[in-house]
Design an enzyme around this catalytic site. Structure first.
Site, PDB file in Angstrom:
ATOM      1  N   HIS A   1      18.059  31.291  70.388  1.00 39.04           N
ATOM      2  CA  HIS A   1      17.317  32.890  69.295  1.00 39.04           C
ATOM      3  C   HIS A   1      16.620  33.656  69.585  1.00 39.04           C
ATOM      4  O   HIS A   1      17.097  34.627  69.547  1.00 39.04           O
ATOM      5  CB  HIS A   1      16.948  33.052  67.698  1.00 39.04           C
ATOM      6  CG  HIS A   1      17.947  32.024  66.845  1.00 39.04           C
ATOM      7  ND1 HIS A   1      17.702  30.314  66.642  1.00 39.04           N
ATOM      8  CD2 HIS A   1      19.197  31.852  65.415  1.00 39.04           C
ATOM      9  CE1 HIS A   1      18.382  30.360  65.567  1.00 39.04           C
ATOM     10  NE2 HIS A   1      19.393  30.825  65.386  1.00 39.04           N
TER      11      HIS A   1
ATOM     12  N   GLN B   1      32.927  34.021  65.607  1.00 42.07           N
ATOM     13  CA  GLN B   1      31.953  34.737  65.013  1.00 42.07           C
ATOM     14  C   GLN B   1      31.420  36.155  65.519  1.00 42.07           C
ATOM     15  O   GLN B   1      31.650  37.760  65.326  1.00 42.07           O
ATOM     16  CB  GLN B   1      30.765  34.496  64.280  1.00 42.07           C
ATOM     17  CG  GLN B   1      29.138  35.724  64.368  1.00 42.07           C
ATOM     18  CD  GLN B   1      28.030  35.006  63.505  1.00 42.07           C
ATOM     19  OE1 GLN B   1      28.143  34.179  62.022  1.00 42.07           O
ATOM     20  NE2 GLN B   1      27.171  34.588  64.237  1.00 42.07           N
TER      21      GLN B   1
ATOM     22  N   GLN C   1      28.369  32.623  52.782  1.00 42.88           N
ATOM     23  CA  GLN C   1      29.028  31.867  54.074  1.00 42.88           C
ATOM     24  C   GLN C   1      28.555  30.811  53.856  1.00 42.88           C
ATOM     25  O   GLN C   1      29.455  30.177  55.139  1.00 42.88           O
ATOM     26  CB  GLN C   1      28.316  32.838  55.257  1.00 42.88           C
ATOM     27  CG  GLN C   1      27.231  31.586  56.061  1.00 42.88           C
ATOM     28  CD  GLN C   1      26.728  33.137  56.837  1.00 42.88           C
ATOM     29  OE1 GLN C   1      26.104  33.814  57.225  1.00 42.88           O
ATOM     30  NE2 GLN C   1      26.823  31.981  57.989  1.00 42.88           N
TER      31      GLN C   1
ATOM     32  N   SER D   1      21.031  24.760  68.525  1.00 38.57           N
ATOM     33  CA  SER D   1      21.748  25.114  67.204  1.00 38.57           C
ATOM     34  C   SER D   1      20.385  24.400  65.679  1.00 38.57           C
ATOM     35  O   SER D   1      20.119  24.168  65.801  1.00 38.57           O
ATOM     36  CB  SER D   1      22.692  24.437  66.491  1.00 38.57           C
ATOM     37  OG  SER D   1      22.981  23.949  65.063  1.00 38.57           O
TER      38      SER D   1
ATOM     39  N   LYS E   1      27.874  31.129  71.395  1.00 35.83           N
ATOM     40  CA  LYS E   1      27.765  29.499  70.706  1.00 35.83           C
ATOM     41  C   LYS E   1      28.989  30.068  69.704  1.00 35.83           C
ATOM     42  O   LYS E   1      30.167  28.934  69.258  1.00 35.83           O
ATOM     43  CB  LYS E   1      26.746  29.230  70.720  1.00 35.83           C
ATOM     44  CG  LYS E   1      26.984  27.692  69.496  1.00 35.83           C
ATOM     45  CD  LYS E   1      25.806  26.852  69.713  1.00 35.83           C
ATOM     46  CE  LYS E   1      24.901  27.634  67.645  1.00 35.83           C
ATOM     47  NZ  LYS E   1      25.940  26.418  66.807  1.00 35.83           N
TER      48      LYS E   1
ATOM     49  N   LEU F   1      14.676  28.714  64.057  1.00 32.24           N
ATOM     50  CA  LEU F   1      14.341  29.586  65.187  1.00 32.24           C
ATOM     51  C   LEU F   1      14.517  28.508  66.311  1.00 32.24           C
ATOM     52  O   LEU F   1      14.049  27.658  66.851  1.00 32.24           O
ATOM     53  CB  LEU F   1      13.909  30.553  65.896  1.00 32.24           C
ATOM     54  CG  LEU F   1      13.738  31.836  64.210  1.00 32.24           C
ATOM     55  CD1 LEU F   1      12.999  33.118  64.653  1.00 32.24           C
ATOM     56  CD2 LEU F   1      15.304  32.514  64.169  1.00 32.24           C
TER      57      LEU F   1
ATOM     58  N   GLY G   1      25.114  35.376  69.694  1.00 33.74           N
ATOM     59  CA  GLY G   1      25.623  34.716  70.529  1.00 33.74           C
ATOM     60  C   GLY G   1      26.584  34.138  70.291  1.00 33.74           C
ATOM     61  O   GLY G   1      27.052  33.982  69.876  1.00 33.74           O
TER      62      GLY G   1
HETATM   63  P1  AMP Z   1      22.352  31.673  62.913  1.00 34.50           P
HETATM   64  O1  AMP Z   1      20.614  31.240  63.217  1.00 34.50           O
HETATM   65  O2  AMP Z   1      22.897  30.324  63.376  1.00 34.50           O
HETATM   66  O3  AMP Z   1      22.565  32.224  62.374  1.00 34.50           O
HETATM   67  O4  AMP Z   1      22.222  32.190  64.646  1.00 34.50           O
HETATM   68  C1  AMP Z   1      21.939  33.926  64.754  1.00 34.50           C
HETATM   69  C2  AMP Z   1      22.527  34.359  65.854  1.00 34.50           C
HETATM   70  O5  AMP Z   1      21.733  33.278  66.978  1.00 34.50           O
HETATM   71  C3  AMP Z   1      23.985  34.100  66.032  1.00 34.50           C
HETATM   72  O6  AMP Z   1      24.428  35.455  66.710  1.00 34.50           O
HETATM   73  C4  AMP Z   1      23.982  32.858  66.673  1.00 34.50           C
HETATM   74  O7  AMP Z   1      25.329  32.899  67.603  1.00 34.50           O
HETATM   75  C5  AMP Z   1      23.470  32.698  67.507  1.00 34.50           C
HETATM   76  N1  AMP Z   1      22.489  31.712  68.220  1.00 34.50           N
HETATM   77  C6  AMP Z   1      22.617  30.249  68.111  1.00 34.50           C
HETATM   78  N2  AMP Z   1      22.226  29.134  68.264  1.00 34.50           N
HETATM   79  C7  AMP Z   1      22.613  29.449  69.730  1.00 34.50           C
HETATM   80  C8  AMP Z   1      22.627  29.008  70.998  1.00 34.50           C
HETATM   81  N3  AMP Z   1      22.436  27.780  70.922  1.00 34.50           N
HETATM   82  N4  AMP Z   1      22.583  30.352  72.045  1.00 34.50           N
HETATM   83  C9  AMP Z   1      22.822  31.783  72.345  1.00 34.50           C
HETATM   84  N5  AMP Z   1      22.932  31.891  71.345  1.00 34.50           N
HETATM   85  C10 AMP Z   1      22.634  31.066  69.922  1.00 34.50           C
END
Ligand code: AMP
Length: 288
Positions: free
Chosen positions: A36, A152, A60, A184, A148, A32, A146
């Site tokens: 997040h 999705q 996925q 990320s 980003k 995280l 997010g």
């Molecule tokens: P992930 O752990 O990469 O699957 O992301 C979990 C959630 O966090 C998803 O809804 C992503 O779009 C969101 N997320 C990841 N990176 C960012 C970011 N830089 N800004 C905002 N939301 C994010």
């Protein structure tokens, strides 16, 4: 904050929430970061209870993708979520999520023919399937994603509408490094030089927004000049750069305020994505 791994514990916790209370849910794959955390804080401000899932969802990831290298940081994640005010953290287990005989797949073919879809066959089916399972397990009133991961967000929003799920999808702004690079979990795998090089992605998107703000609306021109800026950075290998409409994700010829310019590229063999909504970006540029 309660932390557990077993589905049974999650079901027991869910049963303690009264019908009158709202639950905000943030699905993640862990490792995280501030992006997040922003989702969790938003969920905290809008709901009585907040739950976060951490599950690196094997279905996925394609066979040549980074499932094994995906960062896993259980203790750090727990500490961050405690600080952000989550009530419940659940670590999903693949053996419980996909027991022997599991056979269902959710697919949204019309939304996965563009952008990341062709590069990542099966990815969005894996996402849609696991997110629907998570929605059924957590039964949230609101779920936070997010922007980003723009495609999705669109896929999940469509899934919720098409299947009449009784929850609100909340799409939250992208949190960035000071360089502009979108935060990320995969950035952890970049060297400092790679991180610096990767910041060209957002700068090139912004450059296109500036051009749009001065009246240039031809998609091919906007895309070509952003692609040229990216091509000058030798560590960045462009996968796609497309200007699409925000509902159907189809390529547009003329840019409009709501058009989304989306990019994917590999930097030091780490796949990164980013996007901007042209009109929003022009608006924020004017405020800068
Ligand atoms: P992930 O752990 O990469 O699957 O992301 C979990 C959630 O966090 C998803 O809804 C992503 O779009 C969101 N997320 C990841 N990176 C960012 C970011 N830089 N800004 C905002 N939301 C994010």
């Amino acid at each position: 904050m309660l932390t557990f791994d077993r589905l049974e514990e999650l079901r027991d916790w869910r049963a303690t929430i009264a019908a009158s209370e709202s639950l905000g849910f943030v699905p993640t794959m862990g490792a995280l970061h501030e992006g997040h955390v922003a989702l969790v804080r938003r969920a905290r401000s809008e709901n009585d209870r907040v739950a976060v899932s951490i599950f690196v969802n094997p279905v996925q990831f394609g066979p040549d993708e980074d499932f094994d290298q995906y960062p896993r940081r259980r203790e750090e994640d727990q500490a961050r979520l405690l600080d952000a005010g989550a009530d419940c953290l659940w670590f999903g287990q693949a053996s419980e999520m996909y027991p022997p005989g599991f056979a269902t797949k959710i697919s949204l073919p019309s939304l996965t023919r563009t952008l990341c879809g062709p590069q990542r066959p099966g990815h969005f089916e894996g996402v849609a399937t696991v997110v629907l399972k998570l929605f059924n397990l957590f039964r949230p009133q609101r779920a936070y994603f997010g922007r980003k991961d723009f495609q999705q967000c669109v896929v999940i929003d469509r899934l919720v509408r098409d299947l009449d799920l009784a929850l609100e999808v909340v799409a939250c702004p992208t949190v960035r490094e000071s360089s502009g690079l979108a935060r990320s979990s995969r950035n952890l795998r970049l060297t400092p030089r790679g991180q610096e090089a990767a910041s060209i992605l957002y700068r090139s998107l912004r450059q296109a927004a500036v051009a749009f703000g001065t009246g240039k609306t031809e998609a091919s021109t906007l895309v070509a000049s952003a692609a040229l800026a990216i091509a000058r950075e030798p560590l960045v290998h462009l996968e796609y750069l497309e200007l699409v409409d925000p509902v159907g994700l189809m390529a547009v010829e003329r840019a409009a305020d709501d058009s989304v310019l989306a990019v994917a590229a590999k930097v030091e063999s780490v796949r990164l994505i980013d996007n901007i909504t042209l009109g929003d970006e022009v608006h924020s540029l004017r405020q800068d």
